[in-house]
Design a protein around this motif. Structure first.
Motif, PDB file in Angstrom:
ATOM      1  N   THR A 285       0.861  -1.182   0.000  1.00  0.00           N
ATOM      2  CA  THR A 285       0.000   0.000   0.000  1.00  0.00           C
ATOM      3  C   THR A 285       0.903   1.240   0.000  1.00  0.00           C
ATOM      4  O   THR A 285       2.116   1.149   0.279  1.00  0.00           O
ATOM      5  N   ASP A 286       0.305   2.397  -0.251  1.00  0.00           N
ATOM      6  CA  ASP A 286       1.098   3.634  -0.227  1.00  0.00           C
ATOM      7  C   ASP A 286       1.733   3.841   1.148  1.00  0.00           C
ATOM      8  O   ASP A 286       2.879   4.283   1.258  1.00  0.00           O
ATOM      9  N   ALA A 287       0.988   3.482   2.186  1.00  0.00           N
ATOM     10  CA  ALA A 287       1.522   3.663   3.556  1.00  0.00           C
ATOM     11  C   ALA A 287       2.727   2.750   3.768  1.00  0.00           C
ATOM     12  O   ALA A 287       3.742   3.163   4.349  1.00  0.00           O
ATOM     13  N   GLU A 288       2.645   1.510   3.290  1.00  0.00           N
ATOM     14  CA  GLU A 288       3.769   0.574   3.447  1.00  0.00           C
ATOM     15  C   GLU A 288       4.965   1.042   2.603  1.00  0.00           C
ATOM     16  O   GLU A 288       6.120   0.967   3.058  1.00  0.00           O
ATOM     17  N   LYS A 289       4.675   1.531   1.399  1.00  0.00           N
ATOM     18  CA  LYS A 289       5.774   2.045   0.556  1.00  0.00           C
ATOM     19  C   LYS A 289       6.469   3.215   1.251  1.00  0.00           C
ATOM     20  O   LYS A 289       7.697   3.326   1.230  1.00  0.00           O
ATOM     21  N   ALA A 290       5.678   4.066   1.881  1.00  0.00           N
ATOM     22  CA  ALA A 290       6.266   5.230   2.572  1.00  0.00           C
ATOM     23  C   ALA A 290       7.159   4.764   3.722  1.00  0.00           C
ATOM     24  O   ALA A 290       8.235   5.336   3.960  1.00  0.00           O
ATOM     25  N   LYS A 291       6.734   3.702   4.405  1.00  0.00           N
ATOM     26  CA  LYS A 291       7.550   3.191   5.524  1.00  0.00           C
ATOM     27  C   LYS A 291       8.875   2.626   5.016  1.00  0.00           C
ATOM     28  O   LYS A 291       9.917   2.796   5.640  1.00  0.00           O
ATOM     29  N   ILE A 292       8.834   1.943   3.871  1.00  0.00           N
ATOM     30  CA  ILE A 292      10.077   1.393   3.310  1.00  0.00           C
ATOM     31  C   ILE A 292      11.010   2.535   2.897  1.00  0.00           C
ATOM     32  O   ILE A 292      12.228   2.481   3.119  1.00  0.00           O
ATOM     33  N   GLN A 293      10.449   3.568   2.305  1.00  0.00           N
ATOM     34  CA  GLN A 293      11.271   4.715   1.884  1.00  0.00           C
ATOM     35  C   GLN A 293      11.924   5.361   3.108  1.00  0.00           C
ATOM     36  O   GLN A 293      13.107   5.704   3.096  1.00  0.00           O
ATOM     37  N   GLU A 294      11.148   5.517   4.158  1.00  0.00           N
ATOM     38  CA  GLU A 294      11.660   6.141   5.392  1.00  0.00           C
ATOM     39  C   GLU A 294      12.761   5.266   6.010  1.00  0.00           C
ATOM     40  O   GLU A 294      13.803   5.760   6.457  1.00  0.00           O
TER      41      GLU A 294
END
Ligand SMILES: NC(=O)c1ccc[n+]([C@@H]2O[C@H](COP(=O)([O-])OP(=O)(O)OC[C@H]3O[C@@H](n4cnc5c(N)ncnc54)[C@H](O)[C@@H]3O)[C@@H](O)[C@H]2O)c1
Ligand SMILES: O=C(O)C[C@H](O)C(=O)O
Length: 308
Positions: A285-294
């Motif tokens: 999900t976008d939220a999971e992608k954001a966590k990986i980026q962070e």
């Protein structure tokens, strides 16, 4: 199948013990810089062979890499562990030099070896090995996600009041107190999503407890953990040695996968006789992608401290 383990400390010895007990390797060589230490650990472990029923031959050596020649797989556990209150990242100053020397020495004597990096900060040490050895990326594997996933399953089972064998789940991202990404959305109990049984609040708590799993144990033990790390390494080594094509989250060099480049970080991979045989893409999900980026930003910050 010859497996070398560099560092005969808590984690190295635990790796050796679990590998031997699983009885799939002909030879395990332990190497340490502390005079006589690897020899002693190997002898002690060999004296469990008749009791535990394995035929793997364990030998120890002090600093003599010629004895590691012809290794198929080498596990790097040499380096200092953290103490309570420290982060893994704080170990970089001492461990980077150790990991650089050790990986070069291993390759000199075993040019076809598959390297498994355990020393912390693990994602950055895996990246360092990638940069200094020039080995193909399939032969450099960082161990972190398999351990973090085991801790995730432990916490899930606790929350569900279920046996751990009922539970499945995976942690990707960096192997750090803040960078782990437990995939709670995908976690299951007997194929049913755990969100059917646990509230969002409880699942958030499970994820947070998982992320600080290493720090929690370090506080209790005064040094970092070894049993579950050793078991995780042994499972990954066995997957390679026995060409099992099993999926584990491992730190690997990414070239665009998961939107990331020039970084080693935990993603699901297939482990077989060639090491990392495939990087598995999963829909996030976008939220999971954001966590990986962070998480990747954190790893890059630590990578920035490396001197090649
Ligand atoms: N990736 C993971 O999931 C994970 C899990 C647990 C521990 N770790 C890390 O593994 C490392 C080892 O932890 P430990 O608890 O076994 O520590 P330890 O102190 O018990 O053992 C480390 C061993 O490395 C040896 N050593 C140091 N420099 C060496 C060198 N140049 N060549 C050969 N041997 C050398 C030491 O003599 C010691 O015996 C730490 O960096 C720790 O943070 C990583
Ligand atoms: O916590 C540590 O420092 C060691 C290891 O990375 C772990 O997760 O047990």
């Amino acid at each position: 199948m010859k497996i070398t383990i560099v560092g005969a400390g808590a984690v190295g010895a635990s790796c050796a013990e679990y590998i031997a007990i699983k009885n799939f390797a002909s030879e395990v060589m332990l190497l340490d810089i502390k005079e006589g230490y690897a020899e002693g650990k190997a002898m002690d472990l060999m004296q469990t062979a008749s009791l535990n029923g394995f035929d793997t031959k364990l030998t120890g050596v002090t600093s003599d890499y010629s004895k590691t020649a012809g290794s198929d797989i080498a596990v790097i556990t040499s380096g200092i562990p953290r103490k309570p209150g420290m982060t893994r990242e704080e170990l970089i100053g001492i461990n980077a030099g150790i990991v650089k020397d050790v990986s070069s020495n291993l390759i000199k004597h075993s040019p076809n070896v598959i390297l498994m990096v355990v020393s912390n900060p693990m994602d950055t040490m895996t990246y360092l090995v990638h940069k200094v050895t020039g080995l193909p990326k399939n032969r450099i594997i960082g161990m972190g996600g398999a351990l973090d996933s085991a801790r995730f399953k432990y916490r899930l089972a606790e929350a569900l009041e279920a046996p751990i064998s009922d539970v499945d789940g995976m942690v990707i991202g960096g192997h750090s107190d803040t960078g782990m990404v437990p995939l709670t959305r995908h976690a299951t109990r007997n194929s049913i999503k755990v969100s059917e049984f646990l509230s969002d609040e409880r699942l958030t708590q499970v994820a947070e407890d998982t992320k600080v799993g290493g720090a929690t144990l370090t506080k209790l033990l005064g040094t970092s953990a070894w049993y579950a790390p050793g078991a995780a390494v042994s499972g990954m080594v066995q997957a390679i040695a026995c060409d099992q094509k099993k999926m584990f989250p491992c730190s690997t060099f990414l070239e665009g996968e998961y939107g990331l480049k020039d970084i080693c970080i935990g993603v699901p991979v297939i482990l077989g006789k060639n090491g990392i045989e495939n990087i598995v893409g999963i829909d996030l999900t976008d939220a999971e992608k954001a966590k990986i980026q962070e998480s990747a930003e954190g790893v890059r910050k630590t990578n920035g401290l490396l001197q090649f």
